[in-house]
Design a protein around this motif. Sequence first.
Motif, PDB file in Angstrom:
ATOM      1  N   THR A 183       0.862  -1.190   0.000  1.00  0.00           N
ATOM      2  CA  THR A 183       0.000   0.000   0.000  1.00  0.00           C
ATOM      3  C   THR A 183       0.892   1.231   0.000  1.00  0.00           C
ATOM      4  OG1 THR A 183      -1.710  -1.149   1.240  1.00  0.00           O
ATOM      5  CG2 THR A 183      -1.789   1.243   1.277  1.00  0.00           C
ATOM      6  N   GLU A 184       0.744   2.031  -1.060  1.00  0.00           N
ATOM      7  CA  GLU A 184       1.453   3.316  -1.106  1.00  0.00           C
ATOM      8  C   GLU A 184       0.442   4.450  -0.930  1.00  0.00           C
ATOM      9  OE1 GLU A 184       4.509   4.066  -1.054  1.00  0.00           O
ATOM     10  OE2 GLU A 184       5.343   2.050  -1.284  1.00  0.00           O
ATOM     11  N   TYR A 185      -0.596   4.169  -0.177  1.00  0.00           N
ATOM     12  CA  TYR A 185      -1.654   5.172   0.077  1.00  0.00           C
ATOM     13  C   TYR A 185      -2.059   5.003   1.530  1.00  0.00           C
ATOM     14  CZ  TYR A 185      -5.790   7.976  -1.390  1.00  0.00           C
ATOM     15  OH  TYR A 185      -6.743   8.970  -1.571  1.00  0.00           O
ATOM     16  N   GLY A 186      -1.033   4.873   2.386  1.00  0.00           N
ATOM     17  CA  GLY A 186      -1.256   4.536   3.782  1.00  0.00           C
ATOM     18  C   GLY A 186      -2.072   5.553   4.544  1.00  0.00           C
ATOM     19  N   ARG A 187      -2.130   6.790   4.022  1.00  0.00           N
ATOM     20  CA  ARG A 187      -2.900   7.809   4.747  1.00  0.00           C
ATOM     21  C   ARG A 187      -4.401   7.565   4.618  1.00  0.00           C
ATOM     22  NH1 ARG A 187      -0.986  10.108   0.015  1.00  0.00           N
ATOM     23  NH2 ARG A 187      -2.445  11.347  -1.228  1.00  0.00           N
ATOM     24  N   ALA A 188      -4.800   6.682   3.686  1.00  0.00           N
ATOM     25  CA  ALA A 188      -6.232   6.422   3.511  1.00  0.00           C
ATOM     26  C   ALA A 188      -6.584   4.930   3.570  1.00  0.00           C
ATOM     27  CB  ALA A 188      -6.711   7.009   2.178  1.00  0.00           C
ATOM     28  N   VAL A 189      -5.636   4.069   3.238  1.00  0.00           N
ATOM     29  CA  VAL A 189      -5.943   2.636   3.094  1.00  0.00           C
ATOM     30  C   VAL A 189      -5.279   1.834   4.209  1.00  0.00           C
ATOM     31  CG1 VAL A 189      -5.672   0.610   1.604  1.00  0.00           C
ATOM     32  CG2 VAL A 189      -6.163   2.853   0.593  1.00  0.00           C
ATOM     33  N   THR A 190      -6.086   0.990   4.853  1.00  0.00           N
ATOM     34  CA  THR A 190      -5.538   0.072   5.859  1.00  0.00           C
ATOM     35  C   THR A 190      -5.768  -1.355   5.387  1.00  0.00           C
ATOM     36  OG1 THR A 190      -7.642  -0.099   7.029  1.00  0.00           O
ATOM     37  CG2 THR A 190      -6.135   1.667   7.722  1.00  0.00           C
ATOM     38  N   ARG A 191      -5.238  -2.317   6.086  1.00  0.00           N
ATOM     39  CA  ARG A 191      -5.438  -3.720   5.668  1.00  0.00           C
ATOM     40  C   ARG A 191      -6.903  -4.110   5.838  1.00  0.00           C
ATOM     41  NH1 ARG A 191      -4.533  -9.114   7.910  1.00  0.00           N
ATOM     42  NH2 ARG A 191      -4.189 -10.512   6.126  1.00  0.00           N
ATOM     43  N   GLN A 192      -7.539  -3.600   6.904  1.00  0.00           N
ATOM     44  CA  GLN A 192      -8.921  -3.998   7.201  1.00  0.00           C
ATOM     45  C   GLN A 192      -9.964  -3.166   6.456  1.00  0.00           C
ATOM     46  OE1 GLN A 192      -9.380  -6.698   8.836  1.00  0.00           O
ATOM     47  NE2 GLN A 192      -7.211  -6.867   9.323  1.00  0.00           N
ATOM     48  N   GLY A 193      -9.572  -1.987   6.012  1.00  0.00           N
ATOM     49  CA  GLY A 193     -10.524  -1.144   5.291  1.00  0.00           C
ATOM     50  C   GLY A 193     -11.563  -0.523   6.200  1.00  0.00           C
ATOM     51  N   ASN A 194     -12.660  -0.081   5.609  1.00  0.00           N
ATOM     52  CA  ASN A 194     -13.722   0.588   6.352  1.00  0.00           C
ATOM     53  C   ASN A 194     -14.842  -0.414   6.624  1.00  0.00           C
ATOM     54  OD1 ASN A 194     -15.972   2.150   7.155  1.00  0.00           O
ATOM     55  ND2 ASN A 194     -15.203   3.934   6.044  1.00  0.00           N
ATOM     56  N   LYS A 195     -14.780  -1.024   7.816  1.00  0.00           N
ATOM     57  CA  LYS A 195     -15.715  -2.101   8.158  1.00  0.00           C
ATOM     58  C   LYS A 195     -17.151  -1.585   8.232  1.00  0.00           C
ATOM     59  CE  LYS A 195     -15.509  -5.681  11.557  1.00  0.00           C
ATOM     60  NZ  LYS A 195     -15.006  -6.065  12.867  1.00  0.00           N
ATOM     61  N   THR A 196     -17.297  -0.376   8.749  1.00  0.00           N
ATOM     62  CA  THR A 196     -18.644   0.203   8.891  1.00  0.00           C
ATOM     63  C   THR A 196     -19.290   0.392   7.533  1.00  0.00           C
ATOM     64  OG1 THR A 196     -17.856   1.401  10.831  1.00  0.00           O
ATOM     65  CG2 THR A 196     -19.939   2.128   9.883  1.00  0.00           C
TER      66      THR A 196
END
Lengths: 329, 345
Positions: free
Chosen positions: B230-243
């Motif tokens: 991931t080269e967009y760490g300020r927005a993307v995580t491994r788990q993403g947006n669960k909600t």
Amino acid sequence: MGDRITLAHGNGGLLTHELVDVMKREFSNRILDELADAAEMKVGKSRLAFSTDSYVIKPLFFPGGDIGKLAVYGTVNDISMKGARPLFLSLGFILEEGLGLDVLKRITRSVGLAAERSGVKIVTGDIKVVEKGAADGVFINTAGIGVIERPGVSISGRARPGDCIVINGTIAEHGMAVLNAREKLGFSSAIKSDCRNLNFVAERCLAVCGSIGCMRDLTRGGLATALNEIAAASNLGIEIDEKSVPVRRDVRALCDVLGFDPLYVANEGKFIAFAGEGDARKVARAMGRPSAVIGRVTRAHRRQVYLRTRAGADRILPALETDQLPRIC
Amino acid sequence: MAEKVGPAATRKIRLMEVCGTHTMVIARMGLKKLLPPSVELVSGPGCPVCVTPEHEIDRALAVAEKPGVIMATFGDMMRVPGSRKSLADIKASGGDVRVVYSCLDALEIASENPGREVVFMGVGFETTAPTVAATVLEARRKRTGNFFILCNFKTVFPALSHIGSSKKLRVDGFICPGHVSVITGSRPYEAFASLYKKACVITGFGDADVLKGVKRLIEKVKESDFKVETEYGRAVTRQGNKTARQIMNRVFRTADARWRGLGTIPESGLALKKEFARFDAGRRFRVRVPAGKTVKGCLCGEVLQGYKSPGDCRLFGRACVPSRPVGPCMVSSEGTCAAYYKYGV
């Protein structure tokens, strides 16, 4: 061209030009065929500039301006770009049934203030009222006349090889401010329209550099479209350095969020002047900060505009063909 | 930024930018001119407008022409041609078609026009679907009876697998969509990368994001490194947006979907669940439209899969230009043909 007018025909880009071609066939003449924002005419010993524009903006009031202010400054600026001193305006109103009188008073107060600031007089006018739904509150037309007094000034719509291009400030504020207000996008920002009169700053530029050959105010279609029009009219190429085009950080941020390119967004207080290389810095100083030298005119790639991108690559910068739309995802 | 991107690869490598916004940014930057000659960039199917098949456009047009209907749509869909016309043509002929910036705007139109039926033309991927799902829940809460969704949502991963498994086109690495990944997280790419042995880098949309992402992708292909980066760490995580995913899954179920050019991909679309069926415009307006056929010569389908470049299409720049588009890839603001035409790629 299709068989119906669509909103895209009014965006100042290629479809608008196709519509102009349809009309030119009916009443072409040497002066009109220049297709300058203001027509230049010789009347007796005087050189006059004459221009007209209609204003249909929505909303009527937006951060930094309103339709009244726009209607005065827009025509004043078109005349100024010919190197003329704007003198007199006509003012035509089309009012929608049901419009509040307080709204009309606010607009006319703004017209009066703008005329005073520009040093022009409203000398004739007209008022029509149409049924509810036939106009968006208020439509305004202004026509203006000015005189080219400075001897030796000859502003055509054409650039010369080797000219440098100077801009008087940051771009894309008007379009983004109006979009945010009109569509109620909910972005809280300090972005305001840059709507202002350009006659005095244009005069200062001509005072330091009487050999300016071309000036253009940047309205719909943005900087990119104006450059393409001038490249085509001049039969020359234009090269622009993207890094040198001034854009405010908050404007760039809003453009990024929506997927808009600031080079194509409308302005109402910005213009470009084409001056010889030795004069460019003088013209930039006359414009004041944050003016910038953004490019040059070349004999290469005639009739096309090229951009050196911020990444360092060169690519074509076309005119606006269709309206920019916010991205979906 | 002016230096050449990435180390020179010793063999020809092919990278695909999946997302239409990446295609546009890459073209606008002039990135292809900065790449080593051995690196080829092709465009993928990540433009939701472009992958909407012809019959779905015709279905939307038929619904928009129904008396009393207000069709609310993202601006991009306005000029996409169906077999006869576009939504913009219907608007110019007196139809009530309105551009909205979000699905919530369409719900507001429905509240303000109780005597009319408001249909939202729903296109998009995982980035957009959660906001539409939230709007449907809000419509149910407010008991809005005149609001409908014409569902054309799709999900990216089945299409990615379709391309990853393709024997027709060998793609070595994928520039993965930044905003889809905000929702899904980087985790779903792991199985894809491992199974198909593809390098994957998720990146954002700024010039620096894309440059860094492409540089890392070239390096990973060279090193046969299939670990998702991931080269967009300020927005993307491994788990993403669960909600966001929970809201999306609350309202939508997966369904088979037809993609322009790719055909039907199982479980690649989203349809409203049974309990929300009353918001389904397809159920409310049972319009019959022809099967839909591609205009002769239009290569949008092949362009979307990276098989062809816009320049390979004989309509490109001649019969098909942004002001008079033949296919959706020319009219969409994320379309490959629009990017190539505008930026002279």
